[in-house]
Design an enzyme around this catalytic site. Structure first.
Site, short mmCIF file in Angstrom:
data_model
loop_
_atom_site.label_atom_id
_atom_site.label_comp_id
_atom_site.label_asym_id
_atom_site.label_seq_id
_atom_site.Cartn_x
_atom_site.Cartn_y
_atom_site.Cartn_z
N HIS A 59 0.81 -1.23 0.00
CA HIS A 59 0.00 0.00 0.00
C HIS A 59 0.84 1.28 0.00
O HIS A 59 0.31 2.36 -0.21
CB HIS A 59 -0.92 0.04 1.23
CG HIS A 59 -1.95 -1.05 1.23
ND1 HIS A 59 -2.85 -1.21 0.20
CD2 HIS A 59 -2.22 -2.03 2.13
CE1 HIS A 59 -3.62 -2.25 0.46
NE2 HIS A 59 -3.27 -2.77 1.62
N TYR A 93 -4.75 -11.62 8.88
CA TYR A 93 -5.01 -11.14 10.24
C TYR A 93 -5.73 -12.13 11.13
O TYR A 93 -5.89 -11.89 12.32
CB TYR A 93 -5.74 -9.79 10.17
CG TYR A 93 -4.97 -8.84 9.28
CD1 TYR A 93 -3.80 -8.24 9.75
CD2 TYR A 93 -5.35 -8.61 7.96
CE1 TYR A 93 -3.04 -7.42 8.92
CE2 TYR A 93 -4.60 -7.79 7.12
CZ TYR A 93 -3.45 -7.20 7.61
OH TYR A 93 -2.69 -6.41 6.79
C1 X5A Z 1 -1.15 -5.15 4.04
C2 X5A Z 1 -2.61 -5.05 4.38
C3 X5A Z 1 -4.45 -3.70 5.08
C4 X5A Z 1 -4.79 -2.36 5.61
C5 X5A Z 1 -6.25 -2.29 5.99
C6 X5A Z 1 -6.60 -0.94 6.52
N1 X5A Z 1 -3.07 -3.85 4.74
N2 X5A Z 1 -8.01 -0.81 6.77
O1 X5A Z 1 -3.30 -6.04 4.35
ZN ZN Z 2 -4.33 -6.97 2.83
#
Ligand code: X5A
Ligand code: ZN
Length: 681
Positions: free
Chosen positions: A137, A307
């Site tokens: 990102h 996550y």
């Molecule tokens: C690397 C990645 C996610 C960010 C989410 C923010 N970033 N809402 O998975």
């Molecule tokens: Zn992601």
């Protein structure tokens, strides 16, 4: 030729965390790394990898992508107070800083470069860098979405600069759009960026117009940016495989990368609180496998998101198993893609039609699917009620509560590849010959003799068939993964193998892939016990069968492009959906298939049936034994070079077949049902 898999990890990258309250960032924790690495250690996978140390990326490395101002600003963060860090963080979206994150970000980028070095110098074949912070990102001058430096973008420029790599493919299977990567290479035709991502018509973070399928790249880079926006959550294994078979792989083979980098986020797996998707961790075994024959196997995976700690650890293990060459598990219940996925696929294929000859035949985007999402009155009022917050909260709990079966243990047979060769033929390196001392019972021999041999004195042919059955028996018992047999007569051997399989529960579904023209000896059955895909040049008229699929290529099997189109767009989806317990790959005499294509086919098919492939070749094809064995042993196939345009006749043939079969085999679908009306006959 055996080359290992690199694993790049350093505990130091767990040593930063969120220091204040921020609901958007609380999921990005040090445990993501400790749990992933811990699972690799516990399962013994880490020990099987080549452990490569991390290094710090230099300023020059970081500046390959980022601006000096941004680098200088980040450099100051280790000296900031908590208040200053919070303040610094505020200028960016969904990211946090910590006194140690600059150090970790340099290690994350450096780890990625170490991986590229290891792969480009061929110290290893492929590898995974387990890193934090993630990268995809972040853009030239901005941290974003937990990312500080764009690890994969930096590595791409580094590979081009240091190793003269001409074409890089970046596959971003993270559930978020790696807009930072897109921005870095938008106008660069030497970097093909592919990303699928949760989008929901721009309602999902990062809510960018440019994440839609219509962003195809700019100027010289037009066609080299591929976005597949998911407009619904809950995408499954079928949806992912469908996009690989009908979009990513055909374009990737046409592009012919020298190096493949993966933004390997596992938030696209089931249970993830961000993604809300339903693909199971074992899908990453297949996604990895499908990329392993590109770029002569030079494949570098770099962790991005993920996550749900359980899902993440399982997905990481599945991926590393495959990088190491372990056969992939059979992907369960592939019921075909959902409507929304097909809509996205359709739009993305149609947007890229002008740029890729493999998509020349793709259906145009239906006019009722506009790029812009029009909000309904209902949706607007929902948002105004502030119900979004609650809804999010509820969904988050739901995602975490989803349960799925742990992927089955991946058992690798003690022996990878066995061969049946005529007397005196040299056994290829790394393979084991099936010994002639293992004699099937006299009964089997007499049956074989009666059924398959006219001349009673064809002793050698009979011995080969006996060995073939021994080999099949060992594959059924999972003592051997795959095998190759050079036989006197392929047609007889094929019949023999199929009949043998018929009475066996482990081989109750056999995918038979015949390459070349020949009369098929076995009766074609409609009971689903066999699925025959027959690629040749002889037209076979009026086929209605669901289980016998003749593919007639104008120039026969020697046509590289036509053949690969058939393999990627037809054979793979059919194979995945059929879910065979054994693949019988038959090289018909004088089929004219070129070596590279044969290697690709052999390699790709090993994603099916837990790698149980039996290759049958005629005695006089001795010259091709070594390359075939090499692919069966898990070595990557040679590159085919950038592919030309397919013959219009072949495109038409394949399209006709796809249309005929897509109702029975819905993994062949490339468009959503409503938009399909005018193309079905
Ligand atoms: C690397 C990645 C996610 C960010 C989410 C923010 N970033 N809402 O998975
Ligand atoms: Zn992601």
């Amino acid at each position: 030729m055996t080359m290992g898999t690199a694993l790049i990890y350093d505990e130091e990258m767990t040593k930063y965390k969120l220091l204040w309250v921020d609901p958007a960032c609380k999921i990005e924790t040090p445990e993501r790394l400790t749990v992933s690495h811990g699972a690799l250690v516990r399962t013994g996978l880490a020990d099987r990898c080549v452990s490569v140390p991390v290094r710090e990326a230099t300023d020059a490395d970081v500046l390959l992508v980022h601006s000096e101002e941004y680098l200088e600003a980040v450099k100051k963060t280790p000296y900031m107070s908590l208040e200053q860090l919070m303040e610094f963080t505020l200028q960016y979206g969904d990211v946090y800083f910590h006194p140690n994150i600059y150090h970790c970000a340099k290690l994350a980028a450096g780890a990625t470069l170490q991986l590229v070095d290891s792969v480009m110098t061929r110290r290893v074949r492929n590898g995974l860098a387990l890193v934090r912070p993630p990268g995809h990102h972040s853009s030239t001058s901005a941290a974003n979405g937990f990312c500080v430096f764009n690890n994969v973008a930096i590595a791409t420029r580094y590979a081009k600069q240091k190793y003269g790599v001409k074409r890089v493919l970046i596959v971003d299977w993270d559930v978020h759009h790696g807009q930072g990567v897109q921005y870095a290479f938008e106008d660069d035709p030497s970097v093909l960026y592919f990303s699928w991502h949760r989008y929901e018509h721009q309602k999902f973070w990062p809510n960018l117009r440019e994440s839609d399928y219509s962003s195809v790249g700019k100027d010289k880079g037009a066609g080299f940016n591929i976005n597949v926006p998911w407009n619904k959550v809950g995408m499954k294994n079928s949806d992912y495989l469908s996009v690989f078979c009908h979009l990513l792989l055909p374009v990737a083979y046409e592009f012919c990368p020298d190096l493949v980098l993966v933004c390997a986020g596992f938030d696209s797996a089931i249970g993830d609180p961000e993604g809300h998707m339903c693909a199971t961790p074992d899908i990453f075994a297949h996604l990895s496998h499908l990329l392993m024959n590109l770029a002569e196997g030079k494949l570098c995976l770099v962790l991005e998101g993920g996550y749900n700690l359980t899902s993440l650890a399982q997905s990481v293990c599945q991926t590393v198993h495959t990088l190491l060459g372990d056969p992939a598990p059979q992907p369960a219940n592939l019921q075909g893609p959902c409507e929304s996925a097909l809509e996205s696929l359709h739009c993305a294929r149609s947007a890229h039609k002008p740029y890729w000859s493999c998509l020349k035949h793709a259906a145009d985007k239906p006019s009722d699917l506009s790029t812009q999402y029009v909000q309904t009155e209902e949706q607007r009022s929902e948002e105004h009620n502030g119900s979004e917050q609650t809804e999010e909260g509820e969904q988050e709990v739901k995602a975490e509560e989803v349960v799925w079966a742990e992927p089955p243990k991946r058992s690798t047979p003690p022996l990878r590849t066995a061969v049946v060769l005529p007397e005196g033929a040299a056994c290829p390196d790394g393979c084991e010959p099936i010994s002639s001392s293992v004699d099937p019972s006299a009964l089997v021999v007499s049956q074989l003799g009666e059924k398959f041999l006219r001349e009673a004195d064809e002793r050698d042919a009979l011995t080969a068939l006996c060995k073939l059955l021994t080999l099949l028996g060992k594959m059924e018992k999972n003592e051997i993964c795959n095998g190759l047999a050079l036989v006197h007569d392929v047609a007889t051997a094929m019949t023999c193998a199929v009949q043998h399989c018929g009475g066996n529960s482990l081989t109750n579904r056999v995918l038979i892939v015949c390459v070349g023209d020949a009369v098929l000896p076995s009766p074609i059955t409609e009971d689903g016990k066999t699925l025959v895909v027959h690629i040749g040049s002889k037209e076979i008229k009026d086929q209605k069968s669901k289980y016998y699929i003749p593919v007639c290529l104008k120039k026969g099997c020697s046509d590289v492009t036509g053949f690969m189109q058939a393999v990627l767009g037809l054979l793979l989806p059919l194979g995945y959906q059929y879910d065979p317990s054994l693949v019988l790959l038959v090289w018909m005499p004088d089929c004219g298939v070129c070596e590279g294509v044969w290697q690709q086919l052999t390699g790709l098919l090993q994603g099916l049936a837990q790698g149980h492939t039996l290759v049958l070749m005629q005695e006089n094809e001795k010259a091709s034994v070594d390359v075939t064995a090499s692919c069966l042993l898990g070595n990557p196939a040679a590159c085919l070079g950038p592919l030309d345009a397919p013959l219009p006749e072949d495109v038409e043939t394949l399209e006709r077949l796809r249309l005929r079969l897509q109702a029975d085999w819905n993994l062949l679908q490339t468009t959503a049902p409503e938009s399909r009306g005018d193309e079905e006959h």
